[in-house]
Write a protein that holds these residues in place. Sequence first.
Motif, short mmCIF file in Angstrom:
data_model
loop_
_atom_site.label_atom_id
_atom_site.label_comp_id
_atom_site.label_asym_id
_atom_site.label_seq_id
_atom_site.Cartn_x
_atom_site.Cartn_y
_atom_site.Cartn_z
N PHE A 1 0.84 -1.20 0.00
CA PHE A 1 0.00 0.00 0.00
C PHE A 1 0.87 1.25 0.00
O PHE A 1 0.61 2.21 -0.73
CB PHE A 1 -0.91 0.02 1.23
N LEU B 1 2.59 1.87 -3.34
CA LEU B 1 1.63 2.33 -4.35
C LEU B 1 1.14 3.75 -4.09
O LEU B 1 0.43 4.31 -4.92
CB LEU B 1 0.42 1.39 -4.39
N ALA C 1 -1.08 4.51 -2.02
CA ALA C 1 -2.51 4.25 -2.14
C ALA C 1 -3.30 5.06 -1.13
O ALA C 1 -2.82 5.39 -0.05
CB ALA C 1 -2.79 2.76 -1.93
N GLN D 1 -7.15 3.07 3.56
CA GLN D 1 -8.28 2.17 3.67
C GLN D 1 -9.32 2.69 4.65
O GLN D 1 -10.49 2.32 4.57
CB GLN D 1 -7.79 0.79 4.11
N GLU E 1 -9.28 7.10 -6.12
CA GLU E 1 -8.73 5.84 -6.59
C GLU E 1 -8.88 4.76 -5.53
O GLU E 1 -9.10 5.05 -4.34
CB GLU E 1 -7.26 6.00 -6.99
N PRO F 1 -7.09 1.06 -4.12
CA PRO F 1 -6.02 0.07 -4.17
C PRO F 1 -6.56 -1.33 -3.95
O PRO F 1 -7.50 -1.54 -3.18
CB PRO F 1 -5.11 0.49 -3.02
N VAL G 1 -3.58 -0.08 -8.39
CA VAL G 1 -4.42 1.05 -8.05
C VAL G 1 -5.29 1.36 -9.27
O VAL G 1 -4.78 1.50 -10.39
CB VAL G 1 -3.60 2.29 -7.67
N GLU H 1 -7.83 4.11 -10.77
CA GLU H 1 -8.32 5.48 -10.66
C GLU H 1 -9.78 5.52 -11.10
O GLU H 1 -10.13 5.02 -12.17
CB GLU H 1 -7.49 6.42 -11.54
#
Length: 297
Positions: free
Chosen positions: A111, A114, A116, A119, A157, A159, A197, A199
């Motif tokens: 994560f 990335l 990201a 969460q 986006e 992940p 990921v 988008e």
Amino acid sequence: MADESTSDSETFAGALRRALDHRGLTLTAVHALLADHGNPISIATLSYWRSGQRRPEAAASLSAVDDLEQILGLDPGSLSSLVNPTARLGVQPEPLVPFEERARRETEETFAALAAAAQADIREISTHMTAYTHRDGSVDRTEFVSVVQVVRGVVTELPLIDVAPEETDAMSRILDVVGGRLVREYRHPGRLVSGIVIELDEPATAGSTFTLQFTEQLPRDYPNRRSAWHATARPTKETLIRVVFPEGADPDWCEEYVESDTGDEVWAQRAVVHGRIAHAMRHGFGPGVLGIRWGGS
């Protein structure tokens, strides 16, 4: 009423007043423009929103806020992100990565690599996944349809993580994305975890939902996977897993299983294959892993 502990610059009402003043629009003019967009919000309601006496709550009101951003020339989410979703969403538990220690650690590192989105900003409402197998029983591809809700802020986006059955240099391919596009992917150096990921086609704001559909194709040099599973970090309203076997290639055995948020198996039972299809379904499941596994053919 508006929260008196929140500065005017941070409130929905404050942002709406500044935008109206900047554009030089009256509430009567905004009312007419919203009606043209199919959102006939009354002038009285707009006045309440501007003063902070009320906030948008109902679906029609939240839709009107999206139109307000367009009418006032604001960036998507400028107003809707300031509408407090707490009452509609309820108290949200902190997300838990539902894997054993190594996979959990490498997932968190993936994560981070990335870059990201957090969460904690999202929760699943439902996920339907269908896995199709080769005649030898290994998974060929899996099709996903997910409905996701934004818990806070603006999400652009999503992940997604894959944990392979064993260490490998092979990586699944993401195909046929509907609702977004693949923008980044990463294979962890440990060769067990990989991530992507997607988008979104449009930003999603707090309290709203969005849908994603895509296919995960496993290459032939991918480790033999004879399982289909879905991991969720928060309780989700509905999780459905289906496995479709080729005609005449039913497995010798098939079972449904559950793993806890620590990656420990907590339950397993025989799953019946009906007309080449096995399925597992849960309401309110998570955090944890729900899966189907099989052997022989």
